[in-house]
Design an enzyme around this catalytic site. Structure first.
Site, PDB file in Angstrom:
ATOM      1  N   LYS A   5     -10.517  -5.040  -4.444  1.00 13.25           N
ATOM      2  CA  LYS A   5     -11.584  -4.049  -4.560  1.00 13.25           C
ATOM      3  C   LYS A   5     -11.096  -2.793  -5.244  1.00 13.25           C
ATOM      4  O   LYS A   5     -11.823  -2.107  -5.908  1.00 13.25           O
ATOM      5  CB  LYS A   5     -11.980  -3.602  -3.151  1.00 13.25           C
ATOM      6  CG  LYS A   5     -12.841  -4.501  -2.396  1.00 13.25           C
ATOM      7  CD  LYS A   5     -13.359  -3.660  -1.234  1.00 13.25           C
ATOM      8  CE  LYS A   5     -13.439  -4.431   0.051  1.00 13.25           C
ATOM      9  NZ  LYS A   5     -12.694  -3.834   1.116  1.00 13.25           N
ATOM     10  N   LYS A  65      -3.679 -10.710  -6.514  1.00 15.17           N
ATOM     11  CA  LYS A  65      -4.978 -11.028  -5.910  1.00 15.17           C
ATOM     12  C   LYS A  65      -6.049 -10.092  -6.470  1.00 15.17           C
ATOM     13  O   LYS A  65      -5.763  -8.934  -6.800  1.00 15.17           O
ATOM     14  CB  LYS A  65      -4.901 -10.945  -4.376  1.00 15.17           C
ATOM     15  CG  LYS A  65      -5.232  -9.614  -3.778  1.00 15.17           C
ATOM     16  CD  LYS A  65      -5.570  -9.686  -2.276  1.00 15.17           C
ATOM     17  CE  LYS A  65      -5.934  -8.264  -1.827  1.00 15.17           C
ATOM     18  NZ  LYS A  65      -6.571  -8.134  -0.565  1.00 15.17           N
ATOM     19  N   LYS A 117       0.830  -1.218   0.000  1.00 14.19           N
ATOM     20  CA  LYS A 117       0.000   0.000   0.000  1.00 14.19           C
ATOM     21  C   LYS A 117       0.856   1.256   0.000  1.00 14.19           C
ATOM     22  O   LYS A 117       0.442   2.281  -0.548  1.00 14.19           O
ATOM     23  CB  LYS A 117      -0.998  -0.017   1.164  1.00 14.19           C
ATOM     24  CG  LYS A 117      -2.054  -1.096   0.983  1.00 14.19           C
ATOM     25  CD  LYS A 117      -3.386  -0.811   1.653  1.00 14.19           C
ATOM     26  CE  LYS A 117      -4.396  -1.873   1.239  1.00 14.19           C
ATOM     27  NZ  LYS A 117      -5.692  -1.747   1.874  1.00 14.19           N
TER      28      LYS A 117
HETATM   29  P1  ATP Z   1      -8.526  -3.426  -0.822  1.00 14.89           P
HETATM   30  O1  ATP Z   1      -8.290  -3.939  -2.193  1.00 14.89           O
HETATM   31  O2  ATP Z   1      -9.369  -2.180  -0.772  1.00 14.89           O
HETATM   32  O3  ATP Z   1      -7.323  -3.374   0.033  1.00 14.89           O
HETATM   33  P2  ATP Z   1      -9.551  -6.005  -0.224  1.00 14.89           P
HETATM   34  O4  ATP Z   1     -10.229  -6.411  -1.485  1.00 14.89           O
HETATM   35  O5  ATP Z   1      -8.269  -6.649   0.120  1.00 14.89           O
HETATM   36  O6  ATP Z   1      -9.467  -4.444  -0.128  1.00 14.89           O
HETATM   37  P3  ATP Z   1     -10.513  -6.189   2.493  1.00 14.89           P
HETATM   38  O7  ATP Z   1     -11.616  -5.393   3.065  1.00 14.89           O
HETATM   39  O8  ATP Z   1      -9.151  -5.802   2.837  1.00 14.89           O
HETATM   40  O9  ATP Z   1     -10.624  -6.243   0.920  1.00 14.89           O
HETATM   41  O10 ATP Z   1     -10.732  -7.716   2.820  1.00 14.89           O
HETATM   42  C1  ATP Z   1     -11.919  -8.299   3.270  1.00 14.89           C
HETATM   43  C2  ATP Z   1     -11.766  -9.784   3.358  1.00 14.89           C
HETATM   44  O11 ATP Z   1     -11.713 -10.352   2.056  1.00 14.89           O
HETATM   45  C3  ATP Z   1     -10.493 -10.268   4.058  1.00 14.89           C
HETATM   46  O12 ATP Z   1     -10.791 -11.398   4.845  1.00 14.89           O
HETATM   47  C4  ATP Z   1      -9.591 -10.643   2.946  1.00 14.89           C
HETATM   48  O13 ATP Z   1      -8.651 -11.612   3.330  1.00 14.89           O
HETATM   49  C5  ATP Z   1     -10.573 -11.194   1.951  1.00 14.89           C
HETATM   50  N1  ATP Z   1     -10.084 -11.072   0.587  1.00 14.89           N
HETATM   51  C6  ATP Z   1      -9.745  -9.925  -0.044  1.00 14.89           C
HETATM   52  N2  ATP Z   1      -9.370 -10.167  -1.305  1.00 14.89           N
HETATM   53  C7  ATP Z   1      -9.465 -11.513  -1.484  1.00 14.89           C
HETATM   54  C8  ATP Z   1      -9.209 -12.386  -2.589  1.00 14.89           C
HETATM   55  N3  ATP Z   1      -8.801 -11.920  -3.744  1.00 14.89           N
HETATM   56  N4  ATP Z   1      -9.419 -13.708  -2.422  1.00 14.89           N
HETATM   57  C9  ATP Z   1      -9.852 -14.185  -1.248  1.00 14.89           C
HETATM   58  N5  ATP Z   1     -10.111 -13.414  -0.171  1.00 14.89           N
HETATM   59  C10 ATP Z   1      -9.928 -12.102  -0.272  1.00 14.89           C
END
Ligand code: ATP
Ligand code: LTN
Length: 333
Positions: A200, A197, A115
């Site tokens: 969002k 990965k 980040k």
């Molecule tokens: P950002 O991209 O904004 O950092 P993020 O997509 O990683 O956000 P979070 O709110 O940080 O989302 O994560 C919420 C939950 O979703 C956490 O338990 C995280 O481990 C899970 N998660 C996020 N991305 C993935 C993915 N690609 N596959 C599986 N689990 C995920």
């Protein structure tokens, strides 16, 4: 509720719309575990502000995530469902835990490094302190298990280290939590770059499927998903990352295991395979989206859920915080 059942805690940040990665890696499991555990689910808006947010968007995303939690099947009667900023004990415990955490440990966190690179103009203290706030979230509730995607494993490990460090310095105060990760889909990857990965906040929205995407968008995104030149639907993450990722998604959305999915597509071309994956996802998301929209129209109900959740969470968190303040020598009236 409380009592014999083990305590389960997890949270999602209200940043942007959720992706199917968040759904498979996290929210889906929250629903599956709610009968077996004493569950507490938060909307981590205090974590969200470690990256600059538009205030109106953050407010909107907060209610939208709450409605989504419920639309996915989380029952506010069975679980504590609340907004992190409604419970001041999170910030309070995080401050104390900061004094049990070393700067070097935080600098080594992969998410902080990622980040920082992505938001080089705003490497704020909160971004670095993110894991300590997360430790406070978890430890306040004497949590036994934390279901998260594997990207959060390092944060879980540091939470355990901080808990053990505090317990050793004083006397047993915190339950030392365990992370739980799903077998299939603990890490769903980007459709266009399967080495990353699915996130969002991905730069290219075509690599991520959002829970808010309509059927046409979903079909289009899967159609464009990167595969390989072998033309065989086989699970081999090392050599076939794109196809394996699609198989994981298909498996998670249909409930069939990977070998079953492989045989279902034996001899199939990638076009047909990708279409089937898109259909499975769109079919599953349609009723969730309809329910979420219905819930969002009833703000009074949603506010009620948050109010009850905040009260229940604050009560439980307050007990742990009081214990901590006493042990560290904060004078009490
Ligand atoms: P950002 O991209 O904004 O950092 P993020 O997509 O990683 O956000 P979070 O709110 O940080 O989302 O994560 C919420 C939950 O979703 C956490 O338990 C995280 O481990 C899970 N998660 C996020 N991305 C993935 C993915 N690609 N596959 C599986 N689990 C995920
Ligand atoms: N950092 C988590 C969200 C989160 C969380 C938590 C998860 C904040 N506090 C406590 C589990 C337990 C993420 O998924 N990015």
């Amino acid at each position: 509720m409380q009592g014999e059942k083990k305590v389960l805690y997890s949270a999602v940040q209200p940043t942007n719309n959720l992706t199917i990665g968040n759904y498979i890696g996290a929210v889906r499991n929250f629903v599956a575990l709610q009968n077996e555990y004493d569950c507490i689910y938060a909307i981590a808006n205090m974590h969200a502000i470690t990256v600059r947010q538009n205030p109106a968007e953050l407010r909107k995303n907060t209610l939208s995530l709450l409605a989504l939690y419920i639309a996915c099947g989380i029952d506010p009667q069975k679980c504590v469902l609340y907004l992190q900023s409604h419970v001041p004990a999170h910030a309070e415990l995080a401050w104390v835990l900061n004094t049990f955490t070393y700067v070097g440990e935080m600098e080594r966190m992969t998410q902080f490094k990622d980040k920082s690179a992505k938001h080089a103009d705003n490497i704020n203290m909160g971004l670095m302190d993110y894991p300590v706030l997360m430790a406070a979230d978890i430890l306040l509730y004497q949590t036994d298990v934390v279901p998260v995607g594997v990207d959060q494993r390092q944060h879980l490990e540091i939470t355990r280290d901080i808990a053990i460090r505090f317990n050793n310095a004083y006397s047993p105060t915190f339950t030392v939590p365990e992370g739980v990760y799903t077998k299939v889909g603990a890490k769903i990857n980007d459709l266009l770059d399967p080495s990353k990965k699915m996130s969002k906040s991905a730069e290219n929205v075509n690599g991520a499927v959002f829970l808010s995407d309509d059927r046409d968008t979903i079909m289009r995104k899967f159609k464009r998903a990167v595969t390989d030149s072998e033309a065989a639907v086989r699970y081999d993450p090392e050599n076939k990352p794109g196809v394996s990722n699609l198989l994981s998604i298909y498996s998670a959305f249909t409930g069939r295991d990977i070998p079953q999915c492989e045989s279902a597509f034996a001899g199939c071309g990638y076009g047909q395979f990708k279409e089937a994956v898109g259909e499975a996802v769109a079919d599953k998301l349609a009723p969730i989206q309809a329910e979420q929209a219905k819930l969002l129209a009833d703000k009074e109900y949603l506010n009620g859920v948050l109010k009850n959740g905040a009260e229940a969470a604050a009560r439980r968190a307050g007990r742990t915080l009081a214990k901590v303040y006493k042990k560290i020598g904060f004078y009490q009236l």
